[in-house]
Design an enzyme around this catalytic site. Structure first.
Site: not given
Ligand SMILES: Cc1ncc(COP(=O)(O)O)c(C=O)c1O
Ligand SMILES: N[C@@H](CCSC[C@H](N)C(=O)O)C(=O)O
Length: 384
Positions: A46, A98, A170, A195
């Site tokens: 960790r 997001y 981000d 992604k």
């Molecule tokens: C722009 C952006 N930031 C952060 C996240 C969060 O990432 P994760 O799904 O890997 O937790 C997402 C999608 O989930 C995203 O599209």
């Molecule tokens: N059901 C998930 C949503 C994941 S979205 C993943 C990604 N950031 C996108 O924009 O496609 C949740 O509730 O977290």
């Protein structure tokens, strides 16, 4: 080293012990200590793991930062970054983020008395006006998920510096291939590495990079204390994905350009959100700060055409959350990725119920376009 060479040879790309050209997976939770209290480099996974460390070194190099940190998801990385701050601290946050970030802010971080003012990042006057005595940082995505809005990283970082606060970006949609926020004045970059960086829809991971030594020390402490670290297998998978980032993004871009042209010419498309369009607000800034405009496209169908029917009629393009993988994915943010944002706030921020978001993959572009065309054709038939 140039960027594409760095993707492949950056980090600890060769194992010092064996010469292996692919970083070995050190699947060990703990490490033998040869002398008591000697403060060894590796003690517990960790705290630090050689496979994860190689990935962390690589992302720090790619973002032109000082130190990188790998987490179990993008959300975990964002959470760790906000954990740098304390009760009463205030943030200026971009209005289009997001849905999970919105949820983290509103349902988790506010419970710990962090304070937020939401601002459209394209309005620099509003950004500066929102700064208060307690403001510690400005947080935003660019381009944003899902509206592809573009914020001027350099201008916002300058405002932040003037007020003695930090800028956190981000960079998930752009990746360091297309945009390097730290070189434009930002202090911290976060990624959902799930992604484009992973790139194959087979790993959930997050990264944070900083150019500031004090923040780096604090993030190392928080990463170890909170413990949401990325395991060695996923660290390896992510580093492998990153090696082909440049090659993949070049094809993603070619395909996105072809899809944009198709959508522009189709009479059933009402509006396209894409920073590469010269009449798109933010195009000029995107052209200034990005190498290319990326392969995320959002669009709306003409009124009366059923978005649900359209996305359910696609055969090749997967109806799925996530983005940035080699396969084309489509989704409706209001129902899927941004469903955790209350409808009135979504609408206020410009996310219509029928907005469609497309992540253009690296399949043959003719096949992607043929699939879009046949699904649009079904709508026409129904309407007629
Ligand atoms: C722009 C952006 N930031 C952060 C996240 C969060 O990432 P994760 O799904 O890997 O937790 C997402 C999608 O989930 C995203 O599209
Ligand atoms: N059901 C998930 C949503 C994941 S979205 C993943 C990604 N950031 C996108 O924009 O496609 C949740 O509730 O977290």
């Amino acid at each position: 080293m140039r960027f594409n060479t760095q993707l492949i040879h950056g980090g600890n790309s060769e194992d010092k012990i064996t010469g292996a050209v692919s970083t070995p997976i050190y699947r060990s939770s703990t490490f033998h200590q040869y002398r008591l209290g000697a403060n060894p480099q590796w003690e517990y996974s960790r705290t630090g793991n050689p496979t994860r460390a190689s990935l962390e070194k690589l992302i720090a190099e790619l973002e032109d930062g000082l130190a990188g940190f790998a987490f179990s998801s993008g959300s975990a990385a964002i959470h760790a970054v906000f954990s740098l701050y304390s009760q009463g601290d205030h943030f200026v946050v971009g209005s289009d983020v997001y849905g999970g970030t919105f949820r983290l802010i509103n349902k988790v971080l506010k419970r710990f008395s962090l304070k937020f003012t939401v601002v459209n990042m394209q309005d620099l006057g509003a950004v500066e006006k929102a700064i208060q005595d307690e403001t510690v940082a400005i947080y935003f995505e660019t381009p944003t998920n899902p509206l592809l809005q573009v914020a001027d990283i350099e201008a916002i970082s300058n405002i932040a510096k003037k007020h003695g606060i930090k800028t956190i970006v981000d960079n998930t949609f752009a990746t360091p291939y297309n945009q390097q926020p730290l070189t434009l004045g930002a202090d911290i970059v976060v990624h959902s590495a799930t992604k484009y960086l992973g790139g194959h829809s087979d790993v959930v991971a997050g990264l944070a990079v900083t150019s500031d030594q004090q923040i780096a020390d604090e993030l190392a402490f928080l990463q170890n204390s909170i413990g949401s670290t990325l395991g060695p297998d996923d660290s390896w998978l992510l580093q492998r994905g990153i090696k082909t980032l440049g090659a993949r993004l070049r094809v993603h871009q070619e395909n996105a350009d072809a899809v944009i042209k198709f959508l522009q010419d189709d009479p059933r498309i009402a509006k396209i959100y894409y920073p590469g369009l010269t009449d798109f607000p933010g195009h000029r800034i995107a052209a200034k700060q990005m190498r290319n405009f990326g392969a995320m496209i959002s669009f709306e169908l003409k009124s009366g055409l059923d978005a649900k029917k359209f996305v359910e009629s696609l055969h090749l393009i997967d109806l799925a959350e996530s983005l940035g993988g080699i396969e084309s994915l489509i989704e409706v943010p209001a129902v899927m990725t941004h469903g955790s944002i209350p409808r009135e706030i979504r609408l206020e921020n410009g996310i219509k119920d029928e907005l469609i978001r497309l992540s253009v993959g690296i399949e043959d572009p003719e096949d992607i376009i043929a699939d879009l065309k046949q699904a649009l054709g079904k709508l026409k038939q129904e309407k007629g």
